[in-house]
Design an enzyme around this catalytic site. Structure first.
Site, short mmCIF file in Angstrom:
data_model
loop_
_atom_site.label_atom_id
_atom_site.label_comp_id
_atom_site.label_asym_id
_atom_site.label_seq_id
_atom_site.Cartn_x
_atom_site.Cartn_y
_atom_site.Cartn_z
N SER A 128 -47.57 -18.75 39.59
CA SER A 128 -48.85 -19.45 39.72
C SER A 128 -48.64 -20.85 40.27
CB SER A 128 -49.48 -19.54 38.33
OG SER A 128 -50.54 -20.46 38.33
N TYR A 153 -48.99 -21.21 28.56
CA TYR A 153 -49.11 -20.23 29.65
C TYR A 153 -48.35 -20.71 30.89
CZ TYR A 153 -51.05 -18.41 33.96
OH TYR A 153 -51.16 -17.91 35.23
N LYS A 157 -44.66 -19.36 32.98
CA LYS A 157 -44.43 -19.10 34.41
C LYS A 157 -43.20 -19.87 34.89
CE LYS A 157 -47.79 -16.23 34.95
NZ LYS A 157 -47.47 -14.81 35.06
C1 UD1 Z 1 -56.08 -21.60 35.61
C2 UD1 Z 1 -54.59 -21.87 35.67
C3 UD1 Z 1 -53.94 -20.87 36.58
C4 UD1 Z 1 -54.26 -19.48 36.08
C5 UD1 Z 1 -55.76 -19.29 36.10
C6 UD1 Z 1 -56.11 -17.89 35.59
C7 UD1 Z 1 -53.74 -24.12 35.42
C8 UD1 Z 1 -53.66 -25.47 36.02
N1 UD1 Z 1 -54.37 -23.21 36.17
O1 UD1 Z 1 -56.62 -21.92 36.88
O2 UD1 Z 1 -52.56 -21.04 36.57
O3 UD1 Z 1 -53.64 -18.54 36.92
O4 UD1 Z 1 -56.35 -20.28 35.25
O5 UD1 Z 1 -56.33 -17.83 34.24
O6 UD1 Z 1 -53.26 -23.89 34.36
N2 UD1 Z 1 -64.68 -24.46 36.02
C9 UD1 Z 1 -65.95 -24.92 35.75
N3 UD1 Z 1 -66.73 -24.20 34.88
C10 UD1 Z 1 -66.30 -23.05 34.28
C11 UD1 Z 1 -64.99 -22.57 34.58
C12 UD1 Z 1 -64.22 -23.32 35.44
O7 UD1 Z 1 -66.38 -25.95 36.26
O8 UD1 Z 1 -67.05 -22.45 33.50
C13 UD1 Z 1 -63.85 -25.21 36.96
C14 UD1 Z 1 -62.56 -25.72 36.35
O9 UD1 Z 1 -62.75 -26.98 35.78
C15 UD1 Z 1 -61.63 -25.74 37.54
C16 UD1 Z 1 -62.15 -24.62 38.45
O10 UD1 Z 1 -63.47 -24.34 38.00
O11 UD1 Z 1 -61.78 -26.96 38.21
C17 UD1 Z 1 -61.33 -23.36 38.36
O12 UD1 Z 1 -61.15 -23.02 37.01
P1 UD1 Z 1 -60.51 -21.63 36.53
O13 UD1 Z 1 -61.19 -20.52 37.24
O14 UD1 Z 1 -60.51 -21.62 35.05
O15 UD1 Z 1 -59.04 -21.67 37.11
P2 UD1 Z 1 -57.91 -22.82 37.00
O16 UD1 Z 1 -58.10 -23.65 35.81
O17 UD1 Z 1 -57.86 -23.48 38.32
#
Ligand code: UD1
Length: 345
Positions: A128, A153, A157
Site C-alpha cells: 500500500s 495496519y 505492510k
Molecule cells: C486507507 C489507508 C490505505 C488502505 C485503505 C483501505 C492509510 C494512510 N491509508 O486509505 O493504506 O489501503 O485505507 O482500507 O493508512 N474520507 C471522508 N469521509 C469518509 C471516508 C473517507 O472524507 O467517510 C476521506 C478521508 O479523510 C481520506 C479520503 O477520503 O482523505 C480517502 O479515505 P479512505 O477511503 O478511508 O482511504 P485512505 O484513508 O486514503
C-alpha cells in the site's frame, strides 16, 4: 488450454475477486483460498457469471498452516501466489493490533515457508501507499522514503515487505513483486462483483455510494483546512479493474522469470491527485446523482496528500491505469444499484 495454476489468497475479497476474473480471462487456472471473514460465497457466482468459469475454492484461514499445506497437496503444481488475504481497516487495527499482526504476518510467513517445499516460485504481494506515510514530495516514486507507520495496519505492510525481502535475500528459491496500491475504487463494469464492506463503511467510496442511494443520511468530508487547493485531502483513485490487470502482468513476469531482480516494487496509481471534494463532484456529474455531504473535522491519522508516480509500472510492466475517473464512479454507482436490486442493501 489452461496456463499455469495460480493461488489467490483472499480471492473472494474486493481486489482479489476482480483479479481472479482477469486471471481467468487471461487463461489461468485459479485456486482461491478465503476464510470469508470479509466476503461471501456468492462472489464465486459473480466470478463465474462474468468468466464462465468457477474457480476452485477452499474455505480456510491462511494463518492455519496445516490447511494451507493441505491445499498445496490437493492442488499440485501451483506456479504463483497472489496474496490478498489480510485485514485492512486502519481504525480497527488501532483497536485490535494483535489481530492485525497475527492475520497479516502469519499468513505471509505460512505462505513463504511453504513455497520452496511445493516448488512455488512467484509471490505477488499487496502492499500500500501507506508505506510512504505523509510524503515530503508528490508524486511518490518507489524510491521515496518509507515513513514510520501511523497504524498497526500500515506497519503490517511495512514489516511484510521486509519479511519478503529478508527471505529472498536468504537465498530462498522464490522471487517476488510487491505492488503498492494507491486508492482502489469502482467495480467490475458488469456490476456482478464489487466492494461489499461489512457494516458502516470506513472508506470513502462505499460511504459515498451508500449515501447517494439513501442508506446513509450524509457523507462526512473529513477536513477542509488541509494545505491543498480546496482544503480536502488528495488521493490517487485507481480503478479496481485496471489494478487487477497489473496483477496478471506481475504474476506472468514472475512465472516466466522475467524479473530484473528477485524483488521488484511497483507503485500502482494513476499519477493524478484528486481531492475528496473533486471526487464527490466527479461522482455527481458522472451519475447525475447528488451526494448530500457536510464538512466535519479531520480524521485522526489521515494523510494530507499522496499520489503516485506510476512511471516504473508503465515502463517496466507495460501497464497503465486507463479508465477515466468518471467511468469508475459510474461503475461504483452501478454496483450500488445492483446491490439494491438483489436485495443485499
Ligand atoms: C486507507 C489507508 C490505505 C488502505 C485503505 C483501505 C492509510 C494512510 N491509508 O486509505 O493504506 O489501503 O485505507 O482500507 O493508512 N474520507 C471522508 N469521509 C469518509 C471516508 C473517507 O472524507 O467517510 C476521506 C478521508 O479523510 C481520506 C479520503 O477520503 O482523505 C480517502 O479515505 P479512505 O477511503 O478511508 O482511504 P485512505 O484513508 O486514503
Amino acid at each position: 488450454m489452461n496456463k499455469a495454476r495460480i493461488l489467490v489468497t483472499g480471492g473472494t475479497g474486493y481486489i482479489g475477486s476482480h483479479t481472479t476474473v482477469e486471471l481467468i480471462n487471461a487463461g489461468y487456472d485459479v485456486v482461491i483460498i478465503d476464510n470469508l471473514s470479509n466476503s461471501n460465497r456468492e462472489v464465486l457466482d459473480g466470478i463465474e457469471a462474468i468468466t464462465g468459469v468457477r474457480p476452485a475454492f477452499v474455505e480456510a484461514d491462511c494463518t492455519d498452516a496445516a490447511a494451507l499445506r493441505k491445499l498445496f497437496e490437493d492442488y499440485p503444481g501451483i506456479k504463483g501466489i497472489i496474496n490478498f488475504a489480510a485485514s485492512k481497516a486502519v481504525g480497527e487495527s488501532v483497536q485490535k493490533p494483535i489481530l492485525y499482526y497475527r492475520n497479516n504476518l502469519n499468513t505471509l510467513m505460512n505462505l513463504l515457508e511453504l513455497m520452496p517445499e511445493f516448488g512455488v516460485k512467484g509471490f505477488v504481494f499487496s502492499s500500500s501507499c501507506t508505506v510512504y506515510g505523509e510524503p515530503d514530495v508528490n508524486p511518490v516514486t518507489e524510491a521515496s522514503p518509507i515513513k514510520q507507520a501511523t497504524s498497526p495496519y500500515g506497519n503490517t505492510k511495512q514489516i511484510s515487505e521486509e519479511v519478503i525481502s529478508d527471505f529472498v535475500r536468504s537465498g530462498a528459491p522464490i522471487s517476488s513483486i510487491i505492488l503498492r496500491y494507491f486508492n482502489p475504487v469502482g467495480a467490475h463494469p458488469s456490476a456482478l462483483i464489487g466492494e461489499l464492506p461489512n457494516g458502516v463503511p470506513q472508506n470513502l467510496i462505499p460511504y459515498l455510494t451508500q449515501t447517494a442511494i439513501g442508506i446513509r443520511k450524509e457523507l462526512s468530508v473529513f477536513g477542509d483546512d488541509y494545505n491543498t487547493p480546496d482544503g480536502s485531502c488528495i488521493r490517487d483513485f485507481i480503478n479496481v479493474v485496471d489494478l487487477a490487470k497489473a496483477h496478471v502482468i506481475a504474476v506472468e513476469r514472475l512465472i516466466e522469470d522475467k524479473t530484473e531482480t528477485p524483488i521488484e516494487i511497483f507503485n500502482l496509481g494513476t499519477g493524478n491527485g484528486v481531492s475528496v471534494l473533486e471526487l464527490i463532484n466527479t461522482f455527481e456529474s458522472a451519475t447525475g446523482v447528488k451526494v448530500p455531504h457536510k464538512i466535519v473535522g479531520r480524521r485522526e491519522g489521515d494523510i494530507e496528500k499522496v499520489w503516485a508516480n506510476p512511471q516504473r509500472a508503465n515502463e517496466v510492466l507495460g501497464w497503465k491505469a486507463e479508465t477515466p475517473l468518471a467511468d469508475t464512479m459510474k461503475s461504483a454507482w452501478k454496483w450500488q444499484l445492483a446491490l439494491r436490486e438483489r436485495g443485499i442493501m
